[in-house]
Each structure stands twice: as C-alpha cells, then as structure tokens.
Design a protein around this motif. Structure first.
Motif, short mmCIF file in Angstrom:
data_model
loop_
_atom_site.label_atom_id
_atom_site.label_comp_id
_atom_site.label_asym_id
_atom_site.label_seq_id
_atom_site.Cartn_x
_atom_site.Cartn_y
_atom_site.Cartn_z
N LEU A 233 22.65 50.33 47.98
CA LEU A 233 22.41 50.32 46.54
C LEU A 233 21.00 50.79 46.24
N SER A 234 20.77 51.24 45.02
CA SER A 234 19.41 51.59 44.63
C SER A 234 19.18 51.17 43.19
N THR A 235 17.90 50.93 42.88
CA THR A 235 17.48 50.62 41.53
C THR A 235 16.09 51.19 41.34
N THR A 236 15.59 51.11 40.12
CA THR A 236 14.27 51.64 39.80
C THR A 236 13.43 50.53 39.18
N SER A 237 12.17 50.44 39.57
CA SER A 237 11.30 49.42 38.99
C SER A 237 11.09 49.70 37.50
N ASP A 238 11.04 48.61 36.72
CA ASP A 238 10.90 48.75 35.28
C ASP A 238 9.45 49.01 34.88
N VAL A 239 9.17 49.00 33.60
CA VAL A 239 7.84 49.33 33.07
C VAL A 239 6.76 48.39 33.62
N ASN A 240 7.15 47.18 34.04
CA ASN A 240 6.19 46.22 34.60
C ASN A 240 6.20 46.19 36.13
N GLY A 241 7.02 47.05 36.76
CA GLY A 241 7.11 47.08 38.21
C GLY A 241 8.17 46.17 38.79
N ASN A 242 8.90 45.45 37.95
CA ASN A 242 9.94 44.54 38.43
C ASN A 242 11.20 45.30 38.83
N TYR A 243 11.90 44.76 39.83
CA TYR A 243 13.21 45.29 40.21
C TYR A 243 14.10 44.13 40.63
N ILE A 244 15.42 44.32 40.55
CA ILE A 244 16.35 43.28 40.98
C ILE A 244 17.70 43.88 41.34
N PHE A 245 18.31 43.31 42.36
CA PHE A 245 19.69 43.60 42.73
C PHE A 245 20.45 42.29 42.49
N GLU A 246 21.51 42.33 41.69
CA GLU A 246 22.23 41.11 41.34
C GLU A 246 23.64 41.12 41.92
N ASN A 247 24.25 39.94 41.96
CA ASN A 247 25.62 39.75 42.45
C ASN A 247 25.77 40.24 43.89
N ILE A 248 24.83 39.86 44.74
CA ILE A 248 24.83 40.29 46.14
C ILE A 248 25.55 39.23 46.98
N LYS A 249 26.52 39.67 47.77
CA LYS A 249 27.23 38.76 48.67
C LYS A 249 26.34 38.41 49.85
N PRO A 250 26.53 37.23 50.42
CA PRO A 250 25.77 36.90 51.64
C PRO A 250 25.94 37.99 52.68
N GLY A 251 24.90 38.24 53.45
CA GLY A 251 24.96 39.27 54.48
C GLY A 251 23.59 39.49 55.07
#
Length: 119
Positions: free
Chosen positions: A80-98
């Motif tokens: 998966l990939s995401t981009t940091s927001d205007v404040n530098g925050n990022y998050i991946f949600e609904n991740i299964k254990p692994g």
C-alpha cells in the motif's frame, strides 16, 4: 473454515462472513473468530538538528510517499502507499495483523540529497 478442529476453529474465513448449515441435531461447534484491525502511521518531519527527535520548530514534510509492505495473517501480500499531509502526518488504516515494514520513498529531484537525508 479456518483450522482443522471444528470445536475450536472459526467457521469464518477471510472471504466468508456467514455460515450456512442445516439443523438436524444439536451443533455446538459453530464458532466465529474475529480479528481486530489496526492502524500504522505517524509523521515525516525535517530534523533540523539531525538528532532523530522531533522538537519545537521542526516542521512536518508534506507530499512524501510512504509505503506499507508485508504479509498479513492470511498470507496476503500487502503493498500500500499513502502521502503525508500538509503537516507531515500519514496513516494506514484497517490493517490486518501481520508482518510489515514502512518505507519512505524519496523523490528524485534536483538537489534533493542536499536538502533531505535520512540519518
């Protein structure tokens, strides 16, 4: 059905959210094993004094690409990939254990290494 012991294993699987059966006698082995989904994330920031600790005055960096790579508990390959927001925050949600790793993707831009680097 997951596992091989009807008395203890979930009758559900990753792709199945219901169980259909006929009742012709008592069946006390219809089980539902659920998992809790997680979140992975934090912050990309400019470490002005290169000490690895975010301190007052060190701004978040927006627009950085962060990847989540690994394998979930069902042996699915996760990429998966995401981009940091205007404040530098990022998050991946609904991740299964692994088992996962978080990878910061540096952009190839002119003078990038003079401005940003990892310590």
């Amino acid at each position: 059905m997951a596992g091989g012991d009807d008395k203890f294993d979930s009758n559900l699987s990753e792709s199945q959210n219901s169980v259909t059966f006929s009742v012709i006698s008592t069946d006390m082995n219809i089980d539902f094993g659920l998992i809790r989904l997680g979140r992975i994330g934090d912050l990309v920031w400019e470490d002005l004094n290169c000490n690895g600790i975010r301190e007052a005055g060190e701004p978040g960096i927006s627009g950085m690409t962060i990847r989540l790579e690994g394998v979930d508990l069902f042996s699915n390959i996760i990429d998966l990939s995401t981009t940091s927001d205007v404040n530098g925050n990022y998050i991946f949600e609904n991740i299964k254990p692994g088992s996962y790793k978080v990878v910061l993707m540096f952009l190839l831009i002119m003078n990038f290494h003079k401005r940003w680097s990892m310590f």
